[in-house]
Design an enzyme around this catalytic site. Structure first.
Site, PDB file in Angstrom:
ATOM      1  N   HIS A   1     -14.612  -8.826  11.856  1.00  0.00           N
ATOM      2  CA  HIS A   1     -13.351  -9.351  11.319  1.00  0.00           C
ATOM      3  C   HIS A   1     -12.140  -8.609  11.866  1.00  0.00           C
ATOM      4  O   HIS A   1     -11.017  -8.845  11.420  1.00  0.00           O
ATOM      5  CB  HIS A   1     -13.339  -9.348   9.784  1.00  0.00           C
ATOM      6  CG  HIS A   1     -14.287 -10.319   9.165  1.00  0.00           C
ATOM      7  ND1 HIS A   1     -14.055 -10.918   7.945  1.00  0.00           N
ATOM      8  CD2 HIS A   1     -15.468 -10.823   9.598  1.00  0.00           C
ATOM      9  CE1 HIS A   1     -15.072 -11.737   7.653  1.00  0.00           C
ATOM     10  NE2 HIS A   1     -15.936 -11.680   8.648  1.00  0.00           N
TER      11      HIS A   1
ATOM     12  N   HIS B   1     -19.203 -15.135  16.097  1.00  0.00           N
ATOM     13  CA  HIS B   1     -19.984 -16.375  16.097  1.00  0.00           C
ATOM     14  C   HIS B   1     -20.132 -16.966  17.496  1.00  0.00           C
ATOM     15  O   HIS B   1     -21.041 -17.764  17.729  1.00  0.00           O
ATOM     16  CB  HIS B   1     -19.363 -17.407  15.153  1.00  0.00           C
ATOM     17  CG  HIS B   1     -19.421 -17.013  13.713  1.00  0.00           C
ATOM     18  ND1 HIS B   1     -18.988 -17.828  12.684  1.00  0.00           N
ATOM     19  CD2 HIS B   1     -19.879 -15.884  13.100  1.00  0.00           C
ATOM     20  CE1 HIS B   1     -19.160 -17.219  11.526  1.00  0.00           C
ATOM     21  NE2 HIS B   1     -19.686 -16.040  11.755  1.00  0.00           N
TER      22      HIS B   1
ATOM     23  N   ASP C   1     -24.044 -20.099  13.136  1.00  0.00           N
ATOM     24  CA  ASP C   1     -22.753 -20.543  12.612  1.00  0.00           C
ATOM     25  C   ASP C   1     -21.756 -20.703  13.753  1.00  0.00           C
ATOM     26  O   ASP C   1     -21.847 -20.029  14.781  1.00  0.00           O
ATOM     27  CB  ASP C   1     -22.216 -19.582  11.553  1.00  0.00           C
ATOM     28  CG  ASP C   1     -22.587 -18.127  11.811  1.00  0.00           C
ATOM     29  OD1 ASP C   1     -23.017 -17.791  12.931  1.00  0.00           O
ATOM     30  OD2 ASP C   1     -22.445 -17.310  10.888  1.00  0.00           O
TER      31      ASP C   1
ATOM     32  N   HIS D   1     -27.079 -12.166  12.605  1.00  0.00           N
ATOM     33  CA  HIS D   1     -25.667 -11.802  12.570  1.00  0.00           C
ATOM     34  C   HIS D   1     -25.482 -10.609  13.496  1.00  0.00           C
ATOM     35  O   HIS D   1     -26.288  -9.685  13.487  1.00  0.00           O
ATOM     36  CB  HIS D   1     -25.206 -11.459  11.164  1.00  0.00           C
ATOM     37  CG  HIS D   1     -23.713 -11.595  11.001  1.00  0.00           C
ATOM     38  ND1 HIS D   1     -22.814 -10.820  11.711  1.00  0.00           N
ATOM     39  CD2 HIS D   1     -22.979 -12.432  10.240  1.00  0.00           C
ATOM     40  CE1 HIS D   1     -21.584 -11.177  11.378  1.00  0.00           C
ATOM     41  NE2 HIS D   1     -21.654 -12.166  10.491  1.00  0.00           N
TER      42      HIS D   1
ATOM     43  N   CYS E   1     -15.751 -12.531  14.062  1.00  0.00           N
ATOM     44  CA  CYS E   1     -17.032 -12.194  13.437  1.00  0.00           C
ATOM     45  C   CYS E   1     -18.186 -12.368  14.425  1.00  0.00           C
ATOM     46  O   CYS E   1     -19.346 -12.223  14.059  1.00  0.00           O
ATOM     47  CB  CYS E   1     -17.264 -13.045  12.192  1.00  0.00           C
ATOM     48  SG  CYS E   1     -18.300 -12.235  10.950  1.00  0.00           S
TER      49      CYS E   1
ATOM     50  N   GLU F   1     -17.636 -19.014   7.360  1.00  0.00           N
ATOM     51  CA  GLU F   1     -16.653 -18.052   6.857  1.00  0.00           C
ATOM     52  C   GLU F   1     -15.993 -18.521   5.555  1.00  0.00           C
ATOM     53  O   GLU F   1     -15.565 -17.705   4.747  1.00  0.00           O
ATOM     54  CB  GLU F   1     -15.582 -17.792   7.917  1.00  0.00           C
ATOM     55  CG  GLU F   1     -16.096 -17.120   9.188  1.00  0.00           C
ATOM     56  CD  GLU F   1     -16.574 -15.701   8.961  1.00  0.00           C
ATOM     57  OE1 GLU F   1     -16.338 -15.165   7.859  1.00  0.00           O
ATOM     58  OE2 GLU F   1     -17.183 -15.128   9.872  1.00  0.00           O
TER      59      GLU F   1
END
Length: 383
Positions: free
Chosen positions: A355, A102, A75, A161, A100, A134
């Protein structure tokens, strides 16, 4: 260009970190990614754009004797968070941050692609640099646009992730659900406003909303198997304008989380039933609006995940950790509902959580992640 070195990769990560962009607006990010990719050996590569999803980028690596096509997704979007890390390569876009991780995801994907651009894989590979994870469910958008058709359809899909709770470079995974599915909840209650001194002439939606919220809390505790688990959080309530006026309207917003799609659909049904009951009890109009979009549970395919776990457990250079399911959402779940595959964690060892405005992943995870993934894919293609 030869295979990217760790120094190259860290610089790429820092460049990406400084240019975060929100869902469906990742134009500079996509251009940067393509510039890096066009610097690779192009002998086995084909690049694909998606006119109706312009920040999406796909790269196909032709295998030497393909029996299948392996997909790898990363992502590329960021979050509306104001960065507070103080890093020299901190976000240059005010109010937007790769909170996050990415930027780590993209860098690892580039490293894996770089490796296979120089070492032709046996099977075909599809790399999907996906916008809008997101929000705006970019995976679902891409699938519905027919992106994964013909030679661009993977037989199996993989993705990671980052996880600040795991040691840098560790690989975490599990059979079954890795991430919960999510559903947005909006509830509107319509009654009749009036004077605070004459409640008999009004229909108070503050009272109705209070009863609805209380009853919703029993859905998880009394309608859902406690072994399976689920969450309903109603995080926003708006009603009324002044202390001496009875509110004729109330608006509630919240989120549902569940570890299987069956579980989410059961919670959805019970929430609708509670809304119907409140409508009858209070002679009100209650509208429950549910939107799941592409955020289905990330349910790892057992036939693909067990070999993945077996490889990671036995690889001498991999620190494998079995993890528990998480109630956070990830739109890779939609793609896994259409194409079998596996999602896993990459440890980035940080005191700050995902986050968070202070998230600062450990860059030592990048090369460790690349080595683990290229090793697994090479092993997978030999079977």
């Amino acid at each position: 260009m030869a295979v990217l070195t760790e120094k190259n990769l860290i610089q790429i990560r820092r460049d990406l970190h400084a240019m975060p962009e929100l869902a469906l607006n990742e134009f500079r990010t996509a251009a940067y990614l393509e510039k890096v990719i066009t610097g690779f050996n192009q002998q086995y590569l084909t690049i694909k754009h998606v006119p109706d999803l312009p920040t999406a980028l796909l790269v196909r690596v032709a295998g030497s004797a393909p029996q299948r096509t392996l997909g790898y997704r990363t992502d590329i979007d960021a979050l509306p968070v104001s960065e507070k890390t103080g890093l020299p390569f901190a976000s240059k876009n005010p109010g937007v941050m790769h909170a996050c991780g990415h930027d780590i995801h993209m860098t690892v994907a580039l490293g894996v692609l770089s490796y296979f651009s120089e070492h032709q894989p046996t099977d075909n590979l599809i790399f999907f640099f996906q916008p809008a994870e997101e929000s705006q469910n970019g995976g679902k958008l891409a699938y519905e646009l027919g992106v994964f058709e013909g030679e661009w359809r993977p037989d199996e899909f993989y993705g990671l992730h980052d996880n600040p709770d795991l040691p840098a470079g560790a690989i975490g995974c599990r059979l079954g659900t890795l991430f919960a599915g999510t559903t947005e909840v909006n509830i509107d209650l319509e009654g009749k406003g009036g004077h605070a001194a004459y409640p008999q002439d009004a229909n108070d939606m503050v009272v109705a909303a209070a009863h609805l919220i209380s009853q919703v809390q029993t859905i998880i505790s009394r309608s859902i198997d406690p072994i399976e688990g689920g969450v309903i959080t109603l995080g926003k309530l708006e009603a009324g304008t002044i202390r001496n006026v009875i509110a004729g309207h109330a608006h509630i917003e919240g989120t549902i989380r569940g570890l299987t799609q069956v579980m989410i659909e059961k919670i959805d049904q019970r929430l609708q039933e509670v809304g119907d009951g409140i409508a009858k009890s209070f002679n009100a109009d209650v509208t429950v609006t549910l939107n799941q979009g592409g955020y289905l549970p990330v349910e790892n395919d057992p036939e693909l995940t067990q070999p993945f776990i077996d490889y990671m457990e036995n690889a001498s250079d991999v620190n494998y950790i079995e993890t528990k399911p998480a109630m956070t959402g990830e739109d890779f779940g939609y793609l896994l509902s259409k194409i079998p595959g596996t999602m896993f964690w990459l440890g980035v060892e940080d005191d700050s959580q995902l986050h968070s405005a202070t998230l600062n992943p450990n860059e030592a995870a990048i090369m460790a992640g690349i080595n683990a993934i290229t090793g697994f894919m090479t092993d997978r293609m030999a079977r």
